[in-house]
Structure formats: structure tokens, C-alpha cells
Write a protein that holds these residues in place. Sequence first.
Motif, PDB file in Angstrom:
ATOM      1  N   ASN A  14       0.817  -1.220   0.000  1.00  0.00           N
ATOM      2  CA  ASN A  14       0.000   0.000   0.000  1.00  0.00           C
ATOM      3  C   ASN A  14       0.845   1.262   0.000  1.00  0.00           C
ATOM      4  N   SER A  38      -2.023  -5.710   2.152  1.00  0.00           N
ATOM      5  CA  SER A  38      -1.929  -4.632   3.138  1.00  0.00           C
ATOM      6  C   SER A  38      -2.497  -5.092   4.474  1.00  0.00           C
ATOM      7  N   ARG A  39      -1.852  -4.672   5.572  1.00  0.00           N
ATOM      8  CA  ARG A  39      -2.395  -4.990   6.902  1.00  0.00           C
ATOM      9  C   ARG A  39      -3.709  -4.262   7.133  1.00  0.00           C
ATOM     10  N   ASP A  40      -3.796  -3.039   6.625  1.00  0.00           N
ATOM     11  CA  ASP A  40      -4.957  -2.178   6.840  1.00  0.00           C
ATOM     12  C   ASP A  40      -5.789  -2.151   5.560  1.00  0.00           C
ATOM     13  N   PRO A  41      -6.983  -2.716   5.562  1.00  0.00           N
ATOM     14  CA  PRO A  41      -7.801  -2.762   4.344  1.00  0.00           C
ATOM     15  C   PRO A  41      -8.067  -1.383   3.746  1.00  0.00           C
ATOM     16  N   GLY A  44      -5.035  -0.326   1.837  1.00  0.00           N
ATOM     17  CA  GLY A  44      -4.944  -1.099   0.604  1.00  0.00           C
ATOM     18  C   GLY A  44      -5.912  -0.594  -0.442  1.00  0.00           C
ATOM     19  N   THR A  63      -7.164  -5.620  -3.845  1.00  0.00           N
ATOM     20  CA  THR A  63      -6.456  -5.541  -2.574  1.00  0.00           C
ATOM     21  C   THR A  63      -6.795  -6.744  -1.716  1.00  0.00           C
ATOM     22  N   GLU A  65      -6.370  -8.082   2.488  1.00  0.00           N
ATOM     23  CA  GLU A  65      -5.919  -7.861   3.861  1.00  0.00           C
ATOM     24  C   GLU A  65      -5.019  -9.018   4.272  1.00  0.00           C
ATOM     25  N   GLU A  67      -1.811  -9.728   7.304  1.00  0.00           N
ATOM     26  CA  GLU A  67      -0.825  -9.391   8.329  1.00  0.00           C
ATOM     27  C   GLU A  67       0.143 -10.558   8.408  1.00  0.00           C
ATOM     28  N   SER A  73      -4.460 -14.664   9.689  1.00  0.00           N
ATOM     29  CA  SER A  73      -4.623 -13.671   8.624  1.00  0.00           C
ATOM     30  C   SER A  73      -4.010 -14.164   7.317  1.00  0.00           C
ATOM     31  N   ALA A  77      -6.043 -15.081   3.919  1.00  0.00           N
ATOM     32  CA  ALA A  77      -5.695 -14.394   2.674  1.00  0.00           C
ATOM     33  C   ALA A  77      -5.469 -15.400   1.546  1.00  0.00           C
TER      34      ALA A  77
END
Length: 251
Positions: A14, A38-41, A44, A63, A65, A67, A73, A77
Motif C-alpha cells: 500500500n 496490506s495490513r490495513d484494508p 490497501g 487488494t 488484507e 498481516e 490472517s 488471505a
Amino acid sequence: MTAKQIITLITGANQGLGFEVAKNLVLSSGSYHVIIGSRDPSKGAKAVANLQSLPDIKGTLDTLEIEVTDDESVDTAAEAVAAKHGRLDVLVNNAGILGQLPSLRDSLRAVLNVNVIGAASVTEAFLPLLRKSEEPRLIFVGSSIGSITGASDPSSPYYRPQGTDYRVSKAALNMLMVQYHHILGLEKKNFKVFTADPGLNATNFTGDADSLRARGAAEPHVGGAVIADVVKGVRDADVGKMVGKYGVSPW
């Protein structure tokens, strides 16, 4: 998305170098479908929107999510990519951190957890999808600062007692890459594995891009292009090695 697109996942994409790799790929060819990990949607999604707003964009984006230090996570994913695409053609393990804790042992734990264990966790989770690709690529974003040869040579710019935690992580990442190169090469001859060294770039990785520029750092798109070349096959003659702006870097 066309059936023949190259499904490419970039972790930590991101911002910084990961973002620049994604940008390079989608601007260069419609062959790429890039998944921004990306850790943070929300970050992203913002990165995807920024890239989609560029003129002359050719590839497509999505994108995801993820981690890298959280196994649940990572596994979730991988399940999402499997459900949506059924395969993965390129995995770029780009997510990483610098050590910023006062205690070396605490800093090493944190850095290795992201830079090495996180990369291994993501790789293991996505290997079943990479195995379904006709031309799988596994790329670890490394650094010549992790070269033991450079760290041992008084004439090298890497001969300095700084950044121990980060340098150890990048040295370990090279070993991880070599192991995957051998293991995966035995099971599938066209499985290409690399470490890509983008060199020093003026990203916000250290929290002070201007100080990096003062040290001669390149703009992030330069390092992004180095990694993108590995994705595109430009460096295929050097498979199984650490490649970058310096050619093939020594271990």
C-alpha cells in the motif's frame, strides 16, 4: 480481468517499494493483475484507487488484507486468493520493518518475526497456489546490506557496525530464498526463486525520506523497477541469486 493475466501478490504494497512495483507492473502491461497486500484494508483500498486513477493504466488491481505475522490472517488471505483466482503466478514478499527497539534481543525478535518468519509463513500458505501456475515466481525483497561478504570487507560500503537486527534478517532471508530455490526447483524445473535487491531508496521506511536522499538514495520508483524487472523475467539468467542494481550481489 482476462484469463491470461499474471496473478501477482505483493505484500506490504500500500506504500513504498511495494506500491512502486505494483505501479510499474500495471502501467507497463495489461498482462498483470496485481493484488495489493496490506495490513490495513482501508490503506490497501486507497492504494488501489490511487493506481486506478493513473492515466494509461493497463493492468488490473485488487487488494487483500494480510498481516504477515498473524498465521490466521495469512491463511485467510490464501483462501481468499484461491477462491477468487484459483492460482497465484507471482508472490513478492515485500513486507518488512526496521528494528527500532532499544534492546537488541527485543528488536531482533520483532524484525525476524516480520522480515523472515512472516515471509516464510506467507510463502508456505501460498505455495499450493503457486504450484498451480504454469510459470511460478517467488521473490523475496532483500538487500545487499545483508551480505556477509560485504559486512566482512573493509573496502565495502556495507562494512559498518550498524543496523544489526535488520542486516541479520536480510542475511537470513537470503538463506531462506536459496533453500526454496533448491526445494522448489527439484519439484518443478520452471519454478523461479530470487532475492531482489532494490538498493537504497528514499521511502518512508525509516520515517525520514529526506535524510535518505541526503545519503544518495534513489527515488522509490527506481527500486520498484528493479523488483519489477525480476517479476517480468528480465533477470532470469540469475535465478536463485540476489539480484539488483549492482548486478548479482555476493552473499
